[in-house]
Design an enzyme around this catalytic site. Structure first.
Site, PDB file in Angstrom:
ATOM      1  N   GLU A   8     -25.426 -39.135 -11.221  1.00 53.61           N
ATOM      2  CA  GLU A   8     -24.224 -39.439 -10.634  1.00 53.61           C
ATOM      3  C   GLU A   8     -24.239 -39.772  -8.983  1.00 53.61           C
ATOM      4  O   GLU A   8     -23.364 -40.482  -8.414  1.00 53.61           O
ATOM      5  CB  GLU A   8     -23.114 -38.217 -10.949  1.00 53.61           C
ATOM      6  CG  GLU A   8     -22.861 -38.201 -12.342  1.00 53.61           C
ATOM      7  CD  GLU A   8     -21.994 -39.275 -12.865  1.00 53.61           C
ATOM      8  OE1 GLU A   8     -21.461 -40.186 -12.202  1.00 53.61           O
ATOM      9  OE2 GLU A   8     -22.044 -39.665 -13.969  1.00 53.61           O
TER      10      GLU A   8
ATOM     11  N   TYR B 272     -14.217 -37.407  -8.471  1.00 51.04           N
ATOM     12  CA  TYR B 272     -14.913 -38.252  -9.475  1.00 51.04           C
ATOM     13  C   TYR B 272     -16.107 -37.383  -9.981  1.00 51.04           C
ATOM     14  O   TYR B 272     -16.346 -37.213 -11.243  1.00 51.04           O
ATOM     15  CB  TYR B 272     -15.170 -39.599  -9.199  1.00 51.04           C
ATOM     16  CG  TYR B 272     -16.212 -39.972 -10.042  1.00 51.04           C
ATOM     17  CD1 TYR B 272     -15.980 -40.350 -11.384  1.00 51.04           C
ATOM     18  CD2 TYR B 272     -17.591 -40.082  -9.647  1.00 51.04           C
ATOM     19  CE1 TYR B 272     -16.955 -40.836 -12.213  1.00 51.04           C
ATOM     20  CE2 TYR B 272     -18.564 -40.574 -10.844  1.00 51.04           C
ATOM     21  CZ  TYR B 272     -18.110 -40.878 -11.992  1.00 51.04           C
ATOM     22  OH  TYR B 272     -19.113 -41.458 -12.796  1.00 51.04           O
TER      23      TYR B 272
ATOM     24  N   ASP C  27     -13.058 -43.133 -12.344  1.00 47.18           N
ATOM     25  CA  ASP C  27     -13.989 -44.085 -11.512  1.00 47.18           C
ATOM     26  C   ASP C  27     -13.483 -45.443 -11.240  1.00 47.18           C
ATOM     27  O   ASP C  27     -12.521 -45.735 -11.921  1.00 47.18           O
ATOM     28  CB  ASP C  27     -15.433 -43.969 -12.059  1.00 47.18           C
ATOM     29  CG  ASP C  27     -15.421 -45.215 -13.214  1.00 47.18           C
ATOM     30  OD1 ASP C  27     -14.454 -45.250 -13.927  1.00 47.18           O
ATOM     31  OD2 ASP C  27     -16.745 -45.536 -13.208  1.00 47.18           O
TER      32      ASP C  27
ATOM     33  N   CYS D  24     -12.665 -60.594 -22.644  1.00 45.99           N
ATOM     34  CA  CYS D  24     -11.754 -60.055 -23.378  1.00 45.99           C
ATOM     35  C   CYS D  24     -12.156 -60.076 -24.932  1.00 45.99           C
ATOM     36  O   CYS D  24     -11.625 -59.325 -25.780  1.00 45.99           O
ATOM     37  CB  CYS D  24     -10.466 -60.531 -23.111  1.00 45.99           C
ATOM     38  SG  CYS D  24      -9.977 -60.460 -21.475  1.00 45.99           S
TER      39      CYS D  24
ATOM     40  N   CYS E 193     -13.457 -57.073 -26.328  1.00 46.28           N
ATOM     41  CA  CYS E 193     -12.663 -55.831 -25.871  1.00 46.28           C
ATOM     42  C   CYS E 193     -11.995 -55.291 -27.165  1.00 46.28           C
ATOM     43  O   CYS E 193     -11.088 -56.235 -27.871  1.00 46.28           O
ATOM     44  CB  CYS E 193     -11.823 -56.025 -25.103  1.00 46.28           C
ATOM     45  SG  CYS E 193     -10.676 -54.585 -24.418  1.00 46.28           S
TER      46      CYS E 193
END
Length: 301
Positions: free
Chosen positions: A46, A129, A147, A209, A212
């Site tokens: 992270e 975060y 995030d 997309c 998606c």
DNA sequence: AAGTCGTGGAT
DNA sequence: TATCCAAGACT
């Protein structure tokens, strides 16, 4: 048509299953997601991933954990060694903060990465975060993980705009909280899945997309994918800035294994005022240690 | 709360 | 070539 036997699912809940199912099929096999990564591995990843692409983090991450497999191992080494091992990941203050976090974990938490969100947040370099990410990914807890990827997914799928605001807003936090699944394990899965969707499909540019899982209910797509309106999102120039000078100075010190004389640093930038300002800044940040004899090195304590 | 803080690949 | 952007934190 008879009345449904169950309440109509809220719009939020209708996002969870398709996104999590998509994640089950499409999640990248990243080392910090392996079961043996542990909380320390998650935390290291992270820190490194803050503003830095996965592809550049991978090799440094592997080397880092091999050298410092536990927080106490890093804490026992000099902070300058962390800065050196950070290499060219950028934003080297993160290396210093990760070292500081390792020291704090060793001193305050018996060498174990804490699972408590507030204790995580108190560590250097850990903000809203990262605290949520470690608590969720490493400990399976239920936290909104906001995030840049998740914010973009929410902006499009729910709010119907191309991009989220520059800075995280209270409205975004409220939305993330409202969309969080009730079940703890599902919430942790959702956090990782929604983030991965933004990273792989719902990208800032050239979004795909057709891949998606929630394209059919995406508010932005259903609105015809209107372009972002308003002021352009601030572009960051780099050439000629103090940041560039700092980078050049620190690169010399990373490569050197003995203290560096002033003259060697003077060669990286020909404008003396800016050069001095950049060096002063590095010293003030604790990234560079000036020695009594006028030479410089990475910090030893 | 707007600025600062690295780096390099992609377009 | 110039611009964008990549799992933010800190002041």
């Amino acid at each position: 048509m008879t009345a449904p036997t169950k309440p109509t699912p809220a719009a939020s809940e209708s996002l969870h299953s398709p996104v999590i199912d998509w994640f089950d099929e499409n999640a990248r096999d990243l080392p910090w997601r392996r079961p043996d990564a542990g909380p320390w591995g998650v935390m290291v990843s992270e820190f490194m991933l803050q503003q830095t692409p996965v592809s550049r983090v991978l090799p440094v991450y592997e080397q880092w954990l091999r050298r410092w497999p536990r927080p106490a191992d890093l804490a026992a080494d000099a902070p300058g060694e962390a800065v050196r091992a950070w290499g060219r990941l950028g934003y080297p203050r993160r290396a210093l903060r990760l070292h500081g976090a390792a020291v704090a974990i060793t001193e305050r938490h018996g060498g174990d990465v804490p699972s408590d969100h507030a204790q995580l947040l108190a560590l250097p370099g850990v903000g809203e975060y990262t605290a949520a990410a470690v608590a969720s990914f490493a400990h399976g807890q239920r936290h909104p993980v906001l995030d840049t990827n998740v914010r973009r997914v929410f902006a499009r799928a729910v709010t119907g705009v191309q991009y989220p605001p520059n800075a995280t807003t209270a409205a975004e936090r409220k939305l993330a909280r409202a969309l969080l699944p009730d079940d703890e394990r599902t919430a942790a899965r959702w956090a990782a899945a929604s983030m991965e969707l933004g990273a792989l499909v719902c990208t800032a540019k050239n979004e795909t997309c057709h891949r998606c899982p929630i394209a059919g209910q995406c508010a932005w797509r259903l609105a015809g994918k209107p372009a972002h309106d308003g002021p352009p999102r601030r572009g960051q120039t780099y050439a000629g800035t103090d940041r560039q000078v700092r980078g050049k100075l620190l690169a010399v010190l990373r490569e050197a294994h003995t203290p560096v004389p002033q003259a060697a640093l003077d060669q990286v930038w020909d404008e003396p005022v800016q050069r001095a300002r950049a060096l002063d800044g590095l010293v003030a940040d604790g990234l560079v240690e000036p020695l009594p004899d006028g030479r410089y090195r990475l910090p030893h304590a």
